[in-house]
Design an enzyme around this catalytic site. Structure first.
Site, short mmCIF file in Angstrom:
data_model
loop_
_atom_site.label_atom_id
_atom_site.label_comp_id
_atom_site.label_asym_id
_atom_site.label_seq_id
_atom_site.Cartn_x
_atom_site.Cartn_y
_atom_site.Cartn_z
N HIS A 1 0.86 -1.19 0.00
CA HIS A 1 0.00 0.00 0.00
C HIS A 1 0.88 1.23 0.00
CE1 HIS A 1 -2.94 3.02 0.95
NE2 HIS A 1 -2.37 3.27 2.12
N HIS B 1 0.87 5.81 -0.92
CA HIS B 1 0.09 7.01 -1.16
C HIS B 1 0.60 7.69 -2.43
CE1 HIS B 1 -1.02 7.44 3.42
NE2 HIS B 1 -1.29 6.25 2.93
N TYR C 1 0.47 -2.07 -21.59
CA TYR C 1 1.11 -2.65 -20.41
C TYR C 1 0.27 -2.45 -19.15
CZ TYR C 1 5.28 -4.63 -22.36
OH TYR C 1 6.14 -5.46 -23.05
#
Length: 219
Positions: free
Chosen positions: A96, A98, A121
Site C-alpha cells: 500500500h 500514497h 502494459y
C-alpha cells in the site's frame, strides 16, 4: 521464500520505493504472507529505513507475535489475502502506498474504476483497478468492501491485482514483493500519464481483444 528472505525483501522493496518517491514520510506499508502467519511493516515506520529484525510478525489470526507493533492495515491485508487466494493461491505480498498521481486521480474520480485501459502494459500488467468508497484509514468497512470487489471481479473472469482507496492510495498484491512493486510502478506510471493527458481515449475494443488473445490479458 522463507521468513528470513521475506524480511530482507520487504526492506529492499521499501527502500527502493522510498528512494524513487513512490512513498514518503511514514506513509505506506508492505506485508508478506507466510505459511505460519504474516510479516508487516511497523506502524508509523518509514519504508526507506526498515530493519528486517524489527518487522512485525503476526500469527494466522493477525495477533502480534514479535517485532515492533504492526501497521493497523493488517486487517485490510488479511482480507485481501483471503479473497485473492481464492483465485490465486500464490498471492504472497500486499503493498500500500500514497502514490501521488494515483491519489490525484482519485480526488476527482467519478467512475467505478480509477483508470481506463489507455496503454497495453497497464492492461496486461495491472488490469482493472476498482475504486472503493472513501473510508477513514484502518476502517473495517473498507476491508470488507475490498474483499467483496476482489471476489466480484474474479467471478466475472477478470481477477484484479489492485484497488484504489480514494484520497489515500492504491493497494496492490502479487506473488512476491518484487512482483507487487512492479505492479505498483506500472499503475502509478499510468496514473501519471492520465494526469498529464487527461483526455486520452481508451484502447479500442479490438485492441483489447488482441491483448486478450495474444497475452491472456484479463480485461
Amino acid at each position: 521464500m522463507n521468513e528470513s528472505q521475506a524480511r530482507e525483501e520487504i526492506c529492499r522493496v521499501g527502500r527502493s520505493l522510498f528512494e524513487r518517491g513512490y512513498v514518503h514520510a511514514t506513509a505506506g506499508n508492505i506485508s508478506v504472507r507466510l505459511d505460519d502467519g504474516f510479516l508487516i511493516t511497523p506502524t508509523d515506520a518509514c519504508l526507506g529505513f526498515l530493519d528486517p529484525a524489527r518487522l512485525a510478525k503476526l500469527d494466522l489470526q493477525g495477533q502480534q507475535v514479535s517485532g515492533d507493533k504492526g501497521s493497523k492495515t493488517i486487517a485490510l491485508h488479511r482480507q485481501i489475502y483471503a479473497a485473492a487466494c481464492e483465485s490465486d493461491a500464490d498471492t504472497r505480498c500486499v503493498i500500500h502506498t500514497h502514490s501521488t498521481h494515483c491519489v490525484a486521480l482519485s480526488l476527482n474520480a467519478h467512475g467505478p474504476e480509477l483508470l481506463p485501459p489507455i496503454t497495453p502494459y497497464f492492461v496486461m500488467k495491472v488490469g482493472h483497478v476498482p475504486l472503493v468508497r472513501y473510508h477513514r484509514p484502518g476502517s473495517p468497512d473498507a476491508a470488507k468492501e475490498v474483499a467483496a470487489l476482489i471476489r466480484s471481479y474474479a467471478a466475472q473472469g477478470t481477477p484484479i491485482r489492485a484497488v484504489m482507496l480514494p484520497r489515500l492510495g492504491p493497494n496492490v498484491w502479487h506473488h512476491s514483493p518484487a512482483a507487487a512493486m512492479a505492479t505498483l510502478e506500472e499503475l502509478e506510471e499510468t496514473a501519471q500519464l492520465m494526469v498529464l493527458a487527461p483526455h486520452t481515449p481508451p484502447l479500442h475494443a479490438s485492441d483489447l481483444d488482441d491483448l486478450r488473445q495474444t497475452f491472456g490479458a484479463k480485461w
